[in-house]
Design an enzyme around this catalytic site. Structure first.
Site: not given
Ligand code: KE4
Length: 428
Positions: A239, A267, A144
């Site tokens: 990523d 993060k 993701y």
């Molecule tokens: P954000 O847009 O949520 O800051 O980051 C997206 C993203 C990009 N790349 C990776 C590998 C990620 O895990 C994420 C976001 N992770 C999720 C949890 N698996 C965030 C939690 C959520 O979506 O509420």
């Protein structure tokens, strides 16, 4: 456990916020429960509006590697607020955070701050396309990369590897340039490169997958990705939104000693404030506006409060390298507890762990990609999750997320968690 206030708030919020949450996984849909509404958090603990205290292994989905409300981070945030919360102008703090990231991650010579991981990924992909003049992007099933349209794609049927939309509202046209391959499948990767190498702008990969649960790269997989992308002039984007400053201070790329062309962060680099970043070699990053033709912008990019939180968080990690060893040791204890209970109660379970990041999969088969992850017994997970929450252990409400251990988790927390695991398994 009293959950009255959370239920009331959830009832109200669902009327005016979609699903009552600002990010879907928080709605506890996959575990069929009312999500605790959180009032505060401190160190390894998180406290809900009904006064229930939990040991927190979500850590805001990764950022809180130092635990919640770390005193030094909070004081930097407070101090920054007194100077104003946003200027929309360059500041020294942005330079400081950029310098820490560049010093830590050798493949990054230049970096641009944004406000989320999604924004960082979306921008990095646009830069790769602008730099190469090519359109196609390869991603892997189960990884993701945030919710930008082009990456909300799943594998097409049969041999057709071009993506199909993985969300309503994403036109097929927006993912026709997205190729989707199975994670850890070297043969399929070779086939895709035979067919698409000259059209590929980028390959984007989670060097350790965290979004199908934790799945490590198989021996040779990342090396092959690097070899093929180098050979065909394809930009390799790691990523590292989860793994950056989590797996090591140099990220997963430092651990595996594989240098991508671009890296995406999020993060941890914001210390709990909204920060994303993307970076890479100067020649690639020089295509970005205002020095190059690829446009990318953001009102709150490099926000001074967020920078202050990120700087202090990374400084603490940089100046206390023992943190990584100690959080890994705690994760090893949790891994052992899960495997011991699985054996004791005869419940099939596999644990994938990378440093302080781990997932317990309710299956008897090794989990190496999305296909094997999807074979998990989610009903077992659901019961396990509920039992753990009842015992005061706050974990991701999904089989396909990770457990995040922080430096704030103490001996007592780990011991309490171990006995909660035993109890949870005994009730399955
Ligand atoms: P954000 O847009 O949520 O800051 O980051 C997206 C993203 C990009 N790349 C990776 C590998 C990620 O895990 C994420 C976001 N992770 C999720 C949890 N698996 C965030 C939690 C959520 O979506 O509420």
């Amino acid at each position: 456990m009293n959950t009255e206030k959370s239920q009331l708030l959830f009832e109200k919020s669902r009327n005016i916020i979609p699903g009552g949450v600002n990010s879907p996984v928080r709605a506890y849909k996959s575990v069929g429960m009312t999500p605790p509404f959180i009032k505060s958090a401190q160190g390894s603990k998180i406290i809900d509006v009904d006064g229930n205290e939990y040991i927190d292994y979500v850590g805001s989905w990764g950022p809180m590697i130092l635990g919640h409300a770390h005193p030094e981070v909070v004081s930097e945030i407070k101090r920054a607020c007194e100077d104003g919360t946003s200027y929309g102008a360059p500041t020294e703090k942005e330079l400081m955070l950029a310098e820490i990231i560049i010093d830590a991650v050798p493949s990054v010579e230049m970096v641009r701050m944004v406000s989320s991981g999604t924004e960082a990924v979306m921008s990095a992909v646009r830069v790769a396309r602008g730099f190469t003049g090519r359109d196609k992007v390869l991603k892997f099933e189960g990884c993701y990369h945030g919710h930008s349209d082009g990456l909300l794609a799943k594998a097409g049927s049969g041999l057709l590897t071009t993506g199909v939309p993985d969300s309503a509202g994403v036109p097929a046209d927006y993912v026709k340039n997205t190729i989707v391959a199975p994670y850890n499948d070297c043969d399929e990767l070779e086939n895709i490169f035979k067919r698409y190498a000259n059209d590929l702008a980028a390959v984007i990969v989670e060097p350790v997958a965290g979004n199908m649960g934790v799945v490590q790269p198989k021996e040779g997989f990342l090396a092959l990705v690097r070899e093929l992308t180098l050979k065909h002039g394809v930009i390799l984007i790691f990523d590292e939104v989860i793994t950056g400053f989590r797996v090591s201070f140099k990220g997963a790329q430092g651990y595996f000693e594989i240098e991508p062309d671009m890296t995406v962060f999020g993060k941890i680099i914001g210390g709990g404030m909204p920060v994303g970043a993307y970076g890479g070699r100067k020649e690639i990053m020089s295509v970005i506006s205002p020095i190059g033709p690829v446009y990318q912008a953001g009102t709150l990019s490099g926000n001074p409060i967020a920078m202050a939180a990120g700087i202090k968080t990374l400084e603490i990690l940089r100046d206390n390298p023992h943190i990584y060893k100690s959080i890994e040791e705690k994760a090893v204890e949790l891994e052992k507890a899960l495997l011991d209970s699985s054996k004791q109660y005869g419940i099939p379970l596999k644990v994938n762990r990378m440093g302080s990041l781990l997932s317990g999969f309710f299956t008897g088969e090794d989990v190496t990609d999305l296909k094997t992850a999807m074979k998990c017994d989610v009903e077992h997970f659901r019961k396990y999750f509920r039992n753990m929450l009842q015992s005061g252990i706050y974990m991701a409400p999904s089989q396909f997320e990770a457990i995040f251990v922080s430096s704030a988790h103490g001996k007592e927390d780990i011991e309490k968690t171990i006995s909660a695991v035993d109890y949870a398994f005994s009730k399955l």
